[in-house]
Design a protein around this motif. Structure first.
Motif, PDB file in Angstrom:
ATOM      1  N   GLN A  62       0.849  -1.206   0.000  1.00 47.38           N
ATOM      2  CA  GLN A  62       0.000   0.000   0.000  1.00 47.38           C
ATOM      3  C   GLN A  62       0.880   1.251   0.000  1.00 47.38           C
ATOM      4  O   GLN A  62       0.618   2.208  -0.739  1.00 47.38           O
ATOM      5  CB  GLN A  62      -0.887   0.010   1.260  1.00 47.38           C
ATOM      6  CG  GLN A  62      -2.014  -1.006   1.209  1.00 47.38           C
ATOM      7  CD  GLN A  62      -2.900  -0.918   2.444  1.00 47.38           C
ATOM      8  OE1 GLN A  62      -2.593  -0.205   3.398  1.00 47.38           O
ATOM      9  NE2 GLN A  62      -4.010  -1.625   2.423  1.00 47.38           N
ATOM     10  N   GLU A  63       1.941   1.210   0.815  1.00 51.62           N
ATOM     11  CA  GLU A  63       2.813   2.375   0.937  1.00 51.62           C
ATOM     12  C   GLU A  63       3.498   2.664  -0.402  1.00 51.62           C
ATOM     13  O   GLU A  63       3.589   3.803  -0.847  1.00 51.62           O
ATOM     14  CB  GLU A  63       3.859   2.096   2.042  1.00 51.62           C
ATOM     15  CG  GLU A  63       4.678   3.291   2.485  1.00 51.62           C
ATOM     16  CD  GLU A  63       3.829   4.487   2.866  1.00 51.62           C
ATOM     17  OE1 GLU A  63       4.213   5.596   2.488  1.00 51.62           O
ATOM     18  OE2 GLU A  63       2.763   4.331   3.519  1.00 51.62           O
ATOM     19  N   GLU A  64       3.949   1.613  -1.028  1.00 51.51           N
ATOM     20  CA  GLU A  64       4.627   1.748  -2.328  1.00 51.51           C
ATOM     21  C   GLU A  64       3.663   2.342  -3.370  1.00 51.51           C
ATOM     22  O   GLU A  64       4.014   3.264  -4.118  1.00 51.51           O
ATOM     23  CB  GLU A  64       5.075   0.340  -2.766  1.00 51.51           C
ATOM     24  CG  GLU A  64       6.165   0.337  -3.804  1.00 51.51           C
ATOM     25  CD  GLU A  64       6.520  -1.105  -4.169  1.00 51.51           C
ATOM     26  OE1 GLU A  64       6.534  -1.398  -5.367  1.00 51.51           O
ATOM     27  OE2 GLU A  64       6.749  -1.928  -3.229  1.00 51.51           O
ATOM     28  N   SER A  65       2.419   1.846  -3.382  1.00 52.22           N
ATOM     29  CA  SER A  65       1.436   2.309  -4.374  1.00 52.22           C
ATOM     30  C   SER A  65       1.101   3.784  -4.164  1.00 52.22           C
ATOM     31  O   SER A  65       1.054   4.560  -5.127  1.00 52.22           O
ATOM     32  CB  SER A  65       0.151   1.492  -4.267  1.00 52.22           C
ATOM     33  OG  SER A  65       0.424   0.138  -4.424  1.00 52.22           O
ATOM     34  N   ILE A  66       0.847   4.172  -2.898  1.00 50.56           N
ATOM     35  CA  ILE A  66       0.430   5.565  -2.645  1.00 50.56           C
ATOM     36  C   ILE A  66       1.591   6.503  -2.967  1.00 50.56           C
ATOM     37  O   ILE A  66       1.399   7.620  -3.446  1.00 50.56           O
ATOM     38  CB  ILE A  66      -0.088   5.770  -1.199  1.00 50.56           C
ATOM     39  CG1 ILE A  66      -0.770   7.147  -1.032  1.00 50.56           C
ATOM     40  CG2 ILE A  66       1.011   5.694  -0.171  1.00 50.56           C
ATOM     41  CD1 ILE A  66      -2.245   7.056  -1.040  1.00 50.56           C
ATOM     42  N   PHE A  71       2.028  10.645  -3.933  1.00 48.64           N
ATOM     43  CA  PHE A  71       3.021  11.539  -3.320  1.00 48.64           C
ATOM     44  C   PHE A  71       4.087  11.997  -4.309  1.00 48.64           C
ATOM     45  O   PHE A  71       4.377  13.190  -4.395  1.00 48.64           O
ATOM     46  CB  PHE A  71       3.707  10.856  -2.125  1.00 48.64           C
ATOM     47  CG  PHE A  71       2.761  10.493  -1.010  1.00 48.64           C
ATOM     48  CD1 PHE A  71       1.556  11.173  -0.867  1.00 48.64           C
ATOM     49  CD2 PHE A  71       3.053   9.476  -0.109  1.00 48.64           C
ATOM     50  CE1 PHE A  71       0.674  10.841   0.149  1.00 48.64           C
ATOM     51  CE2 PHE A  71       2.169   9.140   0.898  1.00 48.64           C
ATOM     52  CZ  PHE A  71       0.975   9.823   1.026  1.00 48.64           C
ATOM     53  N   THR A  72       4.685  11.045  -5.022  1.00 55.89           N
ATOM     54  CA  THR A  72       5.761  11.451  -5.954  1.00 55.89           C
ATOM     55  C   THR A  72       5.235  12.398  -7.038  1.00 55.89           C
ATOM     56  O   THR A  72       5.863  13.432  -7.305  1.00 55.89           O
ATOM     57  CB  THR A  72       6.434  10.203  -6.558  1.00 55.89           C
ATOM     58  OG1 THR A  72       6.632   9.253  -5.515  1.00 55.89           O
ATOM     59  CG2 THR A  72       7.756  10.547  -7.190  1.00 55.89           C
ATOM     60  N   PRO A  73       4.054  12.139  -7.643  1.00 49.28           N
ATOM     61  CA  PRO A  73       3.534  13.122  -8.610  1.00 49.28           C
ATOM     62  C   PRO A  73       3.329  14.499  -7.962  1.00 49.28           C
ATOM     63  O   PRO A  73       3.657  15.526  -8.574  1.00 49.28           O
ATOM     64  CB  PRO A  73       2.180  12.530  -9.024  1.00 49.28           C
ATOM     65  CG  PRO A  73       2.286  11.079  -8.758  1.00 49.28           C
ATOM     66  CD  PRO A  73       3.235  10.911  -7.622  1.00 49.28           C
ATOM     67  N   LEU A  74       2.830  14.501  -6.743  1.00 53.10           N
ATOM     68  CA  LEU A  74       2.614  15.802  -6.058  1.00 53.10           C
ATOM     69  C   LEU A  74       3.945  16.527  -5.885  1.00 53.10           C
ATOM     70  O   LEU A  74       4.039  17.742  -6.066  1.00 53.10           O
ATOM     71  CB  LEU A  74       1.965  15.590  -4.689  1.00 53.10           C
ATOM     72  CG  LEU A  74       0.434  15.459  -4.645  1.00 53.10           C
ATOM     73  CD1 LEU A  74      -0.033  15.127  -3.244  1.00 53.10           C
ATOM     74  CD2 LEU A  74      -0.238  16.753  -5.107  1.00 53.10           C
ATOM     75  N   LEU A 317      -1.862  11.467   3.650  1.00 54.75           N
ATOM     76  CA  LEU A 317      -1.515  12.795   3.096  1.00 54.75           C
ATOM     77  C   LEU A 317      -1.102  13.745   4.215  1.00 54.75           C
ATOM     78  O   LEU A 317      -0.221  14.597   4.033  1.00 54.75           O
ATOM     79  CB  LEU A 317      -2.712  13.374   2.328  1.00 54.75           C
ATOM     80  CG  LEU A 317      -2.771  13.016   0.844  1.00 54.75           C
ATOM     81  CD1 LEU A 317      -4.127  13.391   0.263  1.00 54.75           C
ATOM     82  CD2 LEU A 317      -1.658  13.713   0.053  1.00 54.75           C
ATOM     83  N   GLY A 318      -1.750  13.594   5.367  1.00 55.55           N
ATOM     84  CA  GLY A 318      -1.363  14.408   6.533  1.00 55.55           C
ATOM     85  C   GLY A 318       0.088  14.163   6.899  1.00 55.55           C
ATOM     86  O   GLY A 318       0.861  15.105   7.130  1.00 55.55           O
ATOM     87  N   SER A 319       0.496  12.897   6.945  1.00 53.63           N
ATOM     88  CA  SER A 319       1.891  12.564   7.263  1.00 53.63           C
ATOM     89  C   SER A 319       2.829  13.104   6.183  1.00 53.63           C
ATOM     90  O   SER A 319       3.938  13.574   6.479  1.00 53.63           O
ATOM     91  CB  SER A 319       2.069  11.039   7.360  1.00 53.63           C
ATOM     92  OG  SER A 319       1.187  10.538   8.309  1.00 53.63           O
ATOM     93  N   TRP A 320       2.373  13.038   4.927  1.00 60.64           N
ATOM     94  CA  TRP A 320       3.205  13.567   3.830  1.00 60.64           C
ATOM     95  C   TRP A 320       3.395  15.074   3.993  1.00 60.64           C
ATOM     96  O   TRP A 320       4.499  15.600   3.817  1.00 60.64           O
ATOM     97  CB  TRP A 320       2.523  13.234   2.492  1.00 60.64           C
ATOM     98  CG  TRP A 320       3.234  13.820   1.304  1.00 60.64           C
ATOM     99  CD1 TRP A 320       4.368  13.342   0.719  1.00 60.64           C
ATOM    100  CD2 TRP A 320       2.873  15.001   0.575  1.00 60.64           C
ATOM    101  NE1 TRP A 320       4.734  14.147  -0.336  1.00 60.64           N
ATOM    102  CE2 TRP A 320       3.835  15.178  -0.454  1.00 60.64           C
ATOM    103  CE3 TRP A 320       1.824  15.926   0.673  1.00 60.64           C
ATOM    104  CZ2 TRP A 320       3.787  16.249  -1.355  1.00 60.64           C
ATOM    105  CZ3 TRP A 320       1.780  16.976  -0.226  1.00 60.64           C
ATOM    106  CH2 TRP A 320       2.748  17.144  -1.216  1.00 60.64           C
TER     107      TRP A 320
END
Length: 1727
Positions: A62-66, A71-74, A317-320
């Motif tokens: 899940q972490e890898e997918s998100i 995250f990386t696109p953002l 997203l909060g953690s990001w």
């Protein structure tokens, strides 16, 4: 389910509308007009795919997918280039000034007492270690979680705000790049991205719909997949939830536990997946099952899978966002702006407020992430922190109300953030000025407590909810935070707003003034004790707040006067009932007083008067500022109404007096508790002390006679002093006497207690010094006890360290106990017997101590008051109480009562107090006369006291009365005080007559002379008495001596014969002991063996007190003993231990000594019969007890009847059999019985047995040599030719005890059920003998003590009994069995005997082999027809050859495993030993085919061998000494390292160059050596490097209770359900499980965060033990409650180490449990 997931993922990847790589996705977003819609559309598509499985999620995937999808696109979109490079640049762009680390629960925090603005300013460990504060006075505490490191906050520290890591001008960070600003494009992008992300986070976090998503996220076809989600709450325990889940879901306990752990950590968990109906059913089931256990059902919801997915994504997203914001201040500012922006045209408040208001509805995991967001954004930017604080205050009431009705801990509530804002001084000022935060908090308090208001609008906390009030205290704490630092600059607005807040606070105090009133119970005892704790706790909570309000008011004179006026008004409003009540007239001694009629003993009274006490505090501060003169401008004198102000505090003090006089006995414990706290250090500053001050205010303003009349009336003593009291009723008299004593004491306090700045001319330091002096007058005290008895200020400081060194000296602690402070002699002069903070017991203790000290110094016993400091001008009139008519009347009346033989209305204590008041009056007059000319002094105490009373005929003044009192026998103890007062009268008289300074001083010296004269008289009297006593003693001694002589003369004959006898005895003893002294006898082995020293042993049974000689034919006597498994000697700590003893073969011991069986004794002797009766009685009494069992009766445990040590068996005491060797025969035999012959004889005997047992089967006789001596087989009986004797016959009683003890060793050592026939019983006997000797030898070596000279009595007796038992134990077993064991043992050193299971030489401990072989060897002499054993001469050779063979094998063992890396000091290369070592190793190298290196120098080999073999030789010496009773050489009794080795060699018949053994037995040993070295198992051992198994260390950072095993250093997670293990189908905690493996069930742990040491044994027993860490005052600090820096004490650590090495852990636990018996003990199993 997994397959579906894969399919879904693939679907997502081939979706045509989304670009594949993050970079392309970012550029695609860039092309879109509306980022917000595009972003949401993207999330709507990919999030449900990512978080598809929530029952058993694959977190990594899940972490890898998100990361790749969101995250990386953002990040690409934000930076416009590779995010990794950008973030790396930002990372190195400069240090942050703020640390901002958020503490987890249990983390250590540090606060600097010298530099912190207040105690809430803390540092994390890293910042602390890198800061200047580590060299200051700091405190350590354990965080409850949710705090914030204040490093870098300049407002938190007076000095050193930055650590090295966060310092602005640090090396490597120039000013320019300190806040590396981001380029404009990135900031613009952030302004575009952040609002969308934040909005999504907020919307999804506070989303309420369970089945639907917001419309903008509904783009997919809706599936019918739901989750049944269980939420965490504080009402249900861990086990309740697991139980409910197990029942509702019909799952295994392990699965239910897994869910429960996740719920506990995260706050919610999906427990079932399926259609809506199935989940709904599960929800109802869980609720109904949980209702069985608790009133509150569990909180369960059914959520649609996509709602769940988006909520999870929002938190990620909060953690990001947290991560991104940690890189730059600009990001944080953009984030804060987005959070604070209110949407135009929307009714909703800004996003951050919506989150705040939703906080109480969120679950644990969500709260944690959102709070971290606030910490990492708003709290890192000071400007935005202010905006956040304003939003927080705006919704403060609502937030607090929701927190109070919530059930989550404060640490995870948004309200806990108040401390981060309210304690910042500038922010606190701003919030007071702009939002009047004080009023907001006080109004909140009133709004959350309305249910506790009665009809009079006063609080009444009967039937209160503890949890709710606990939450209300958090609001009170916020008030403390706001007031914690006083403003230095007052603006007009601040003044207005503060006064507004103060008025609001007075409303709370008004509701408390007079709350929970009580009425005295008469006739019948109260039925139910009313609740009193809540009111007292609130009082405690408010103590510092009240003081802070007073300090704030005192910052400014004008403000103080206005506050005083407001407070005075409030008091008057609360006193209307008193003002309007009816009046009564009091008359006494010619004075009258008109007052309101009121009786404490009949009417309602309350102990809670915060308004009156606040007014008293403000009055004192006015006095300190010198502003009392302006008071009338604000409170006109006619409105002041001092009688009203004094009334309520006076009632309170009278109530306390009446409680002491036991008038309120029927009101139960609740009143006693309230009175205790009223005067206790926790509350007294704002209760008792302020009441005294209020009465001092009254005394300074009112007419002194009227004041005293009021006091007498309220104490209900007017009748007594008007002498209209019946003196028949003894109880009433006792009551009156106590009340009079209490009243006099109260008057002493009013007049004499001036140690309050503002009441007397004193400083705070002087006040603290006086407190300390009076505490140390009771007894020397440790630092913590003094600190505990001193009041703390708002910063938790007592001011103790600043002054203690002036009045006391510190005495360091020893190995136990703690350091104490002792009072300096020069401080004793300040002792005041009637110190107002003394309790009754402290008062009497201090008085006793001081009188005792004065007696020892040959001084008189008078304890007059020390001269008190002067009153401040505002209180100067208080002294007039002393010389007013009523006071003199009271004193005179008391003295007259004492002289009246019919009167019972007096006590010694009462007179003591009257004398004290007289002394105060005289000291005051003396002070005034010395300060000013006589005509100016209006204080005329002396005249009034010496004036005659006109009204009576036989008039007497006070001086005359005092002279008469001297003659009363009951007042013998007060004589010195009366003398002192009369001298004082004389001194004042002289000062009055000749008011000139010179005369004053001479009169002083004359009075001193008078003093000396009386002293001399007393000394002479004492001397005379002592002399008379001495003469009396002499006379008696002379009489006794004469009687003795007379008796001897009469029985002369008898005396003569006894003296002859004793003479003979002495000479016989000398003859016998002559050989014992010669060197020849100090050899234990071989033909030159010395005689056994046997003494006649007569022992007394500790139970029946009868004596009995120890003989083998007598009934058994036994030693109480404890057998336990031990790992104290293990070389490889943490090696896995075989827990089951069923299959274990204990004949051979591992060379690691991984674990053994230790037998210890306390050395106390009983008859076996007495012990059995005692044990049966213990069993019987324990069946009838309800206590937690201290010991396990089923395992045979009991406490030694004498010393209460824990025992579990008894050792039979068997006498040593004397063995004498005829030296001529022995020498002759030496020629005949060589080692080779001995080996052949033994082998022949063994093979003969083999033939016998094989019953005629052909069996080859083992032959030692293939050639050389021919193959002549020795006869089977040849072993008997060298000397035999008949077997020892033991009494049946001894045999029984031998079998019982042997079975206990077997049962405990192997942890198996008892079985008397098990073949392993003798093995376990030998094993415990060997292990016990090794443990004692190791202990002696560790402590640097000699081998024989330092053994404790109990060790000596225990070893002696153990060895003799081991000899006897062989006889109780079948000899065939012993022979089998012996053959296996001998096969180690005689390879011809090699049986299949003979272990490799390197895998066994040879000392265990030696003990077993020596004890089993006599079995070779056994025959079916006759019971024989070797004779002394025969056994001496057996012992010698066995020992030599095994020693040579041990030498080979050491040299084969030599460690070449040890730094040893080189010795001479040429020594004979070194040459022998080199040549021996060369020979061994050939035999091992070069497996062992030859390049090691000879000296190194010799030193290594000597070091390695010494413990073995020491153990052997102990063994043979206790086996044979031969006295060892003198060197082994002293602590000489040099002579020890040669003495051991001589005692054990060894050459000092051990290699000579191989040369002496060259022909015999060479073949053996070849066989030993050629063993393939041995070669394998040499080639394989040994690996040490270390205990695993867990890396979980959320560990609640980390615990360190002091045996092996493993860190475990204690008392945590997730770390429990199962042993024998029982669940045990991690520590208990670890102890089973690491310490064979016994272990020592250090609870790291609490600094406590815990000893445990088995599954159910343990105790706390003082940790070896002490603070600078020599005290331990369990639980880090005091927080002083702690340092390791070597002595304490050594003591703890010895508890382990001496095998005393079990004993310590048993003692501790016996002294601290509890009905419900601690559940050790879960540790």
């Amino acid at each position: 389910m997994a397959d579906e997931e894969i399919g879904d993922t693939e679907r997502m990847e081939v979706s045509p509308e989304l670009p594949q790589t993050p970079q392309r996705l970012a550029s695609w977003w860039d092309q879109q007009v509306d980022f917000h819609t595009t972003f949401l559309h993207h999330l709507a598509q990919c999030v449900p795919e990512i978080y598809f499985a929530e029952i058993d999620p694959d977190s990594e995937k899940q972490e890898e997918s998100i990361q790749t999808s969101v995250f990386t696109p953002l990040e690409w979109y934000l930076f416009g280039e590779d995010p990794d490079i950008c973030l790396e640049k930002l990372k190195h762009s400069g240090a942050f000034q703020l640390c901002g680390k958020v503490f987890k629960s249990g983390e250590t925090t540090y606060s600097c007492r010298d530099c912190a603005i207040d105690p809430t300013c803390v540092l994390c460990m890293d910042c602390f270690q890198n800061s200047v504060h580590k060299n200051h006075r700091y405190k350590m505490h354990t965080s409850t979680g949710g705090g914030f490191c204040d490093c870098g906050d300049t407002e938190a520290w007076k000095t050193g705000p930055f650590c090295l890591s966060h310092e602005p001008g640090r090396v490597g960070t120039s000013k320019e790049n300190l806040r590396c600003p981001l380029n404009e494009e990135v900031i613009a992008q952030a302004r575009k991205i952040f609002p969308s992300v934040i909005k999504y986070i907020v919307e999804m976090t506070i989303w309420e719909e369970e089945k639907e998503l917001p419309p903008e996220l509904q783009i997919r076809e809706k599936n019918e997949r739901y989750y049944c989600v269980l939420f965490h709450d504080e009402h249900h325990s861990y086990d309740h939830i697991a139980y409910s889940l197990q029942r509702a879901l019909d799952c295994e306990l392990a699965e239910a536990r897994l869910h429960t752990t996740a719920i506990d950590k995260e706050g919610r968990r999906a427990v079932k997946v399926g259609a809506f109906a199935a989940c709904q059913e599960a929800k109802e089931d869980i609720k109904s099952h949980s209702e069985n256990v608790s009133q509150h059902p569990l909180h369960v919801e059914v959520l649609h899978s996509e709602v769940m997915a988006h909520q999870k994504c929002a938190l990620r997203l909060g953690s990001w966002m947290n991560k991104i914001m940690s890189y730059s201040s600009d990001f944080r500012q953009v984030f804060c702006q987005a959070c604070l922006r209110e949407e135009p045209g929307s009714e909703n408040s800004c996003l951050i407020s919506r989150l705040m208001l939703w906080d109480a509805k969120l679950y644990k995991g969500a709260r944690k992430i959102l709070h971290e967001l606030i910490f990492s954004s708003f709290f890192m930017e000071m400007e935005y922190k202010k905006f956040f604080a304003m939003e927080f205050v705006k919704y403060y009431k609502q937030l607090q109300k929701e927190y109070i009705s919530d059930d989550h801990d404060r640490s995870i509530s948004i309200t806990a953030l108040s401390v981060q804002m309210f304690t910042v001084p500038t922010l606190a000022r701003h919030l007071i000025e702009e939002q009047n935060v004080i009023s907001v908090i006080t109004e909140t308090l009133l709004e959350v407590l309305p249910e506790y208001l009665d009809r009079n609008n006063k609080f009444n906390f009967q039937g209160y909810s503890q949890d709710k009030l606990g939450r209300v205290y958090a609001v009170i704490c916020d008030l403390k935070y706001i007031l914690i630092s006083k403003p230095t600059v007052w603006t007009e607005r601040l003044r207005i707003q503060f006064l507004e807040g103060f008025r609001s606070f007075l409303k709370i105090l008004t509701c408390m003034q007079g709350m929970e009133e009580m009425r005295r119970q008469v006739g019948q005892h109260i039925e139910v004790d009313p609740d009193w704790e809540a009111a007292i706790t609130i009082q405690m909570q408010l103590k510092n707040i009240l003081l802070m309000f007073q300090e704030w008011c005192a910052c400014d004179e004008e403000l103080l006067l206005v506050a005083y006026k407001e407070c005075h008004k409030a008091v008057m409003r609360c006193s209307t009932s008193f003002i309007s009540s009816s009046k009564t007239v009091v008359q006494l001694g010619g004075h009258t007083l008109e007052t309101k009629s009121y009786k404490v003993s009949e009417d309602l009274v309350s102990i809670h008067l915060p308004l009156s006490r606040t007014l008293a505090g403000l009055h004192v501060r006015l006095s300190r500022l010198g502003a009392i003169s302006r008071l009338h401008e604000f409170v006109p004198f006619e409105d002041f109404q001092v009688e009203v102000l004094v009334e309520y505090p006076l009632r309170c003090l009278v109530l306390v007096a009446q409680v002491v006089a036991e008038m309120w006995r029927r009101n139960g414990l609740s009143l006693i508790s309230q009175v205790f706290y009223y005067q206790d250090v926790k509350c007294r500053e704002e209760m008792y002390d302020k009441d005294i001050i209020m009465l001092q205010i009254g005394a300074s303003v009112m007419d002194p006679n009227k004041f005293l009349l009021l006091v007498l009336e309220r104490f209900e003593l007017t009748d007594a002093f008007n002498k209209i009291v019946s003196t028949k009723d003894q109880d009433l008299i006792k009551q009156y006497n106590t009340l009079i004593e209490e009243m006099l004491q109260f008057l002493i306090y009013i007049v004499g207690e001036r140690y309050v700045p503002g009441v007397g001319n004193v400083t705070k330091e002087e006040v603290t010094m006086r407190e300390i002096i009076h505490l140390l007058c009771i007894e020397p005290m440790p630092h913590s006890a003094i600190a505990k008895n001193l009041p703390e200020n708002e910063n938790n400081e007592t001011g103790l360290e600043n002054v203690i060194s002036k009045v006391a000296t510190f005495k360091k602690p020893g190995v136990s106990g703690h350091g104490v402070y002792e009072l300096k002699d020069e401080s004793l002069k300040d002792f005041n017997m009637y110190f107002y903070h003394y309790s009754k017991t402290q008062h009497s203790k201090a008085e006793h101590m001081q009188k005792k000290r004065r007696k020892q110094e040959n001084k008189d016993e008078a304890l007059p008051p020390p001269p008190p400091p002067e009153f401040c001008p505002a209180f100067s009139k208080v002294v007039n109480l002393l010389n007013c008519d009523i006071m003199i009347y009271i004193l005179r009346t008391i003295f007259e009562w004492a002289l009246d033989t019919d009167s019972n209305l007096w006590t010694e204590g009462m007179l003591q107090m009257a004398f004290h008041i007289l002394a105060l009056g005289l000291l005051e007059e003396k002070h005034q006369l010395q300060k000013a000319p006589e005509e100016e002094v209006t204080f005329d105490f002396y005249h009034k006291a010496s004036r005659l009373r006109r009204s009576t005929m036989n008039a007497q003044n006070i001086q005359m009365l005092l002279e008469k009192l001297k003659g009363i026998p009951q007042l013998e103890g007060q004589k010195d005080m009366i003398t002192w007062i009369l001298q004082m009268f004389d001194t004042v008289k002289r000062l009055r007559e000749k008011s000139c300074l010179i005369v004053a001083t001479t009169s002083g010296s004359e009075s001193v002379k008078n003093d000396e004269i009386t002293h001399d008289k007393e000394k002479a009297e004492r001397k005379r008495k002592a002399e008379a006593a001495r003469l009396h003693r002499q006379k008696i001694m002379a009489q006794m001596s004469a009687l003795q002589k007379n008796f001897i003369e009469t029985h002369k004959l008898m005396y003569d014969s006894t003296s002859e006898m004793s003479g003979k005895d002495d000479s016989i003893m000398e003859e016998e002991s002559t050989p014992a002294v010669s060197d020849y006898s100090r050899i234990a082995l071989g033909p030159k063996r010395g005689p056994s020293i046997t003494e006649k042993e007569v022992l007394t049974c500790i139970l029946c007190q009868e004596e009995q000689e120890v003989k083998i034919e007598n009934n058994a006597m036994v030693l109480s003993a404890c057998v336990q498994k031990s790992t104290a000697l293990t070389q490889h700590r943490g090696k896995p231990i075989e827990l089951s003893g069923e299959t274990l073969d204990p004949l051979f011991m591992d060379p690691d000594l991984a674990y053994g069986t230790y037998t210890g004794s306390c050395g106390h002797v009983m008859h076996a019969v007495c012990w059995q009766k005692y044990f049966e009685a213990v069993q019987l009494s324990f069946q009838q007890r309800i206590h937690v069992d201290l010991f396990d009766l089923e395992s045979g445990e009991y406490l030694c009847p004498l010393c209460k040590s824990l025992c579990n068996t008894v050792i039979p005491i068997i006498p040593l059999q004397p063995r004498v060797i005829n030296s001529e025969n022995a020498e002759a035999l030496a020629q005949l019985l060589t080692l080779a012959r001995w080996i052949s004889t033994v082998l022949a005997r063994i093979s003969g047995y083999n033939i016998k047992h094989a019953k005629g089967e052909n069996s080859t006789i083992p032959v030692l040599f293939d050639q050389g001596m021919g193959d002549s087989a020795f006869e089977f009986h040849s072993i008997l030719n060298y000397g035999v004797q008949s077997l020892i016959k033991y009494s049946n009683s001894i045999k029984e005890m031998v079998i019982l003890f042997a079975t206990t060793i077997y049962r405990i050592g192997l942890k198996v059920p008892p079985d008397e026939t098990d073949p392993r019983i003798p093995m376990m006997t030998w094993s415990t003998c060997a292990f016990t000797i090794q443990a004692i030898e190791n202990l002696l070596e560790d402590e640097g003590k000699p081998l024989f000279g330092a053994l404790q009595n109990r060790q000596h007796n225990g070893l002696k009994a153990l060895m003799q038992f081991a000899i006897a134990q062989r006889i109780t077993c079948p000899q065939v069995l012993i022979q089998k064991h012996l053959i296996r043992l001998l096969s180690v050193v005689l390879p011809n005997l090699k049986s299949e299971d003979t272990p490799c030489l390197l895998s066994i401990d040879l000392f265990h082999v030696l003990v077993g072989a020596v004890l089993a060897f006599p079995s070779l002499y056994w025959d079916d027809t006759v019971d024989l054993q070797p004779s002394s001469i025969s056994s001496s050779y057996n012992h010698l050859y066995l020992f030599h063979l095994i020693t040579m094998a041990h030498m080979l063992q050491i040299l084969l495993t030599i460690d070449t890396g040890l730094p040893l000091a080189p010795v001479q290369e040429e020594s004979e030993e070194a040459h022998s070592a080199s040549s021996f190793l060369a020979e061994v190298s050939q035999y091992t085919s070069g497996c062992i290196g030859c390049g090691i120098p000879g000296w190194y080999l010799w030193v290594s061998l000597k070091n390695g073999i010494t413990p073995y030789l020491r153990c052997a010496a102990l063994f043979f000494h206790y086996l044979l009773g031969v006295t060892p050489p003198e060197e082994l009794f002293t602590n000489s390292a040099e002579g020890e080795y040669s003495a051991l060699c001589s005692y054990l018949s060894l050459p000092t160059n051990l290699f000579l053994l191989f040369q002496e037995y060259c022909h015999t040993v060479k073949p053996l050596l070849q066989r030993w070295c050629a063993d393939p198992a041995l070669l394998n051992c040499l080639k394989r490097k040994s690996t040490i198994v270390r205990c695993p260390r867990s890396a979980d950072d959320e560990r609640k209770n980390p615990v360190l095993c002091l045996f092996c250093g493993a860190i475990l997670c204690s008392q945590n359900t997730c770390c429990q293990e199962t042993v024998n189908e029982e669940e045990v905690g991690a520590c208990i499980f670890h102890a089973l493996h690491c310490g064979a069930g016994v272990c020592i742990f250090l609870k790291i965060r609490e600094c406590r040491v815990v000893l445990v044994e088995g599954k159910a027993r343990g105790c706390a033990y003082p940790a070896p860490y002490l603070d600078e005052y020599g005290e331990t600090d369990p639980g880090l409650k005091r927080g002083n820096p702690l340092h390791l004490s070597r002595e304490r650590y050594r003591k703890l180490h010895l508890v382990w090495q001496q095998h005393c852990i079990i004993e310590e636990i048993a003692r501790s449990q016996e002294t601290n018996q509890m009905l419900f003990g601690f559940n050790w199993q879960s540790l």
